[in-house]
Design an enzyme around this catalytic site. Structure first.
Site, PDB file in Angstrom:
ATOM      1  N   THR A   1       1.029  -1.204  -0.020  1.00 15.18           N
ATOM      2  CA  THR A   1      -0.099  -0.012   0.013  1.00 15.18           C
ATOM      3  C   THR A   1       0.912   1.449   0.052  1.00 15.18           C
ATOM      4  O   THR A   1       1.839   1.311   0.323  1.00 15.18           O
ATOM      5  CB  THR A   1      -0.727   0.051   1.381  1.00 15.18           C
ATOM      6  OG1 THR A   1      -1.832  -1.152   1.300  1.00 15.18           O
ATOM      7  CG2 THR A   1      -1.732   1.306   1.358  1.00 15.18           C
TER       8      THR A   1
ATOM      9  N   GLY B   1      -1.485  -3.573   5.319  1.00 12.98           N
ATOM     10  CA  GLY B   1      -2.813  -4.754   5.557  1.00 12.98           C
ATOM     11  C   GLY B   1      -3.267  -4.756   6.620  1.00 12.98           C
ATOM     12  O   GLY B   1      -3.750  -3.661   7.511  1.00 12.98           O
TER      13      GLY B   1
END
EC number: 2.3.2.2
Length: 528
Positions: A350, A433
């Site tokens: 991410t 996550g």
């Protein structure tokens, strides 16, 4: 103040503006956008687009985003849900009839329709000063002319080589010469550059309709996906009401479900009953309390969180003081709980972006394709890497996160925002996550309870409870490891660093900004 005889970095301090991202080229693009007259929103979207090129394993236009935004320093937090939905044909019965026991982690059935481009377009229109073409220009440059692969990117890129090789189009773009690029190599993505040029010219319609959408839908259908042109054309993000709690005199804001943000708020509510500030910040007792609070909060995440357009989520009840008291009573300071179900919390790749501009517009922006290179499915002509957020859905029809037509999955990526006394104090976020609620709480308690500056708070070693073990980074002292073992925790060293994050702290009295970027990634904070 840090000890300058040890490795590390100081926070970045400025008066006009600060941008913090996980990649130097992204941070530079954000600063250049700010100095060219753009605001924090322009800079954040510009930075996210660049990272979709230079951190292709982590994010891209085939993914989703969530945004928290405080215009002109106000404490009212605007929240935008830019996460995509399942295809209209996706039902639990369809998958069960085809013999699926769970949603796959890769391939077409893991793909939800990407929401990022729609979100970028809407947020620029509503809050930006620059055009989509202007904010995409740096990303187009790097995709077309090439960029140097940074060290953490290369580290992440090497791991999914086998998965990338399974898709001929992914392999062609991301395994040049049959292998992942090494740190220092130059990589280009001409297909993605052409796609970004179309979006720059045509706006969101250039992505969700026409030849680019046709490229993605055709490939997904070839692989058995249920996606249609109508699914892509109908994509639309939403302004939503954030969820919040108070901790240490600060109001902490998160995205509401379908996002996992309330997990961090649950943890903070539980920890608010303990006096963490009197403990050793890297000691066994503080870490044990954090671990146990996390285990309780994640249990409720997995029990209740789903798309609120489809299922009710008892947010008010979960964030009540009485509920926190009940959870807190389950924690034994000297012993790990043994009655909770097993947690399996996958990591993800991410990017998180934190920016405050001269007008004190503050943006907390997160963008992702979930697992490394998402689903592994790449548009043959468009070069778009499609996310695998659909793998988060359940196939239990009674579960709040059961897959359904047009439904959003439970989402891990979560921007954070702190406010106090009617003003924004800090946009912040920690990637990773399932780790992200732990990361948010560790960062905040490091600062609020232990008085660390943002860089010290991000630098500090971390632990994470996952799969009946406690992952403890190498920086955790040996005596703390032993103290956790005595409390019944099984300790392992994580294979990867735990997360990565950014933050920008506003000091209204001094008129200054303090930015920080996590050393676990390649990034940096810059200001002027």
């Amino acid at each position: 103040m840090r000890d300058f005889q040890f490795p590390g970095r100081s926070p970045v301090r400025a008066t006009e503006a600060v941008a913090a991202t996980s990649h130097p080229l992204s941070t530079l693009a954000a600063i250049e956008m700010l100095r060219a007259g753009g605001n924090a929103m322009d800079a954040a979207i510009c930075a996210a687009a660049v990272q979709g090129v230079v951190e292709p394993q982590s994010t891209g236009i085939g993914g989703d985003c969530f945004v928290l935004y405080c215009p002109k320093g106000q404490s009212e937090v605007l929240a935008f849900n830019g996460s995509g939905r399942a295809p209209a044909g996706a039902t639990v019965d369809w998958y069960l009839d085809k013999g699926f026991s769970e949603l796959p982690k890769q391939g077409a059935h893991a793909v939800t329709v990407p929401g990022a481009v729609d979100a970028w377009s809407r947020l620029l229109e509503d809050h930006g000063r620059k055009s989509l073409a202007e904010v995409l220009a740096p990303a187009i440059h790097y995709a077309e002319n090439g960029y140097v692969v940074h060290d953490r990117v290369a580290f992440d890129w090497a791991e999914p080589e086998t998965d990338l090789s399974a898709d001929e189009y992914a392999a062609r773009i991301f395994l040049p010469g049959g292998q992942a690029p090494k740190a220092g190599d130059v990589h280009r993505q001409p297909e993605l550059a052409a796609t970004l040029r179309v979006i720059a010219k045509q706006g969101r319609a250039g992505f969700y309709e026409g030849t680019i959408a046709d490229d993605m839908v055709r490939r997904l259908n070839e692989l058995g996906g249920l996606h249609s042109h109508e699914d892509f054309a109908a994509t639309k993000g939403d302004y939503v009401a954030p969820v919040s709690t108070r901790y240490g005199g600060y109001d902490i804001h998160q995205m509401p479900p379908n996002n996992q943000g309330l997990t961090a708020l649950l943890m903070l509510n539980v920890l608010s009953g303990f006096k963490l500030g009197g403990l050793d910040p890297n000691g066994a007792e503080r870490l044990h309390l954090e671990i146990e609070a996390g285990r309780l909060a994640y249990q409720d995440r997995d029990r209740y969180v789903g798309d609120q357009d489809h299922v009710p989520v008892p947010v008010k009840q979960l964030l009540s003081g009485a509920y926190a008291d009940r959870l807190r009573a389950e924690i034994d300071r000297e012993r790990a709980m043994t009655h909770l179900p097993r947690l399996e919390l996958p990591g993800s790749d991410t990017v998180y972006i934190s920016i405050v501009d001269r007008d004190r517009n503050a943006v907390s922006f997160i963008n992702s394709t979930y697992y490394s290179f998402g689903s592994g499915v790449v548009g043959p002509k468009s070069g778009v890497v499609l996310q695998n957020r659909g793998s988060s859905f359940r196939l239990d029809p009674k579960h709040p996160n059961a897959i359904a037509p047009g439904k959003r999955p439970m989402h891990t990526i979560m921007p954070g925002m702190a406010t106090k006394n009617g003003r924004v104090v800090m946009p912040f976020g920690v990637m990773g996550g399932g780790y992200q609620p732990f990361g948010h709480v560790h960062l905040l308690t490091n600062m609020i309870d232990f008085g660390m500056d943002p860089q010290q708070a991000l630098d500090a070693p971390r632990v994470f409870y996952n799969d009946d073990t406690v992952e403890a980074e190498r920086g955790i002292p040996a005596e703390a490891i032993e103290g956790l073992r005595k409390r019944g925790h099984r300790i392992v060293e994580p294979q990867h660093p735990l997360g990565g994050g950014q933050a920008v702290l506003i000091d209204w009295e001094k008129g200054t900004l303090t930015g920080a970027s996590d050393p676990r990634k390649d990034g940096m904070a810059l200001g002027y």
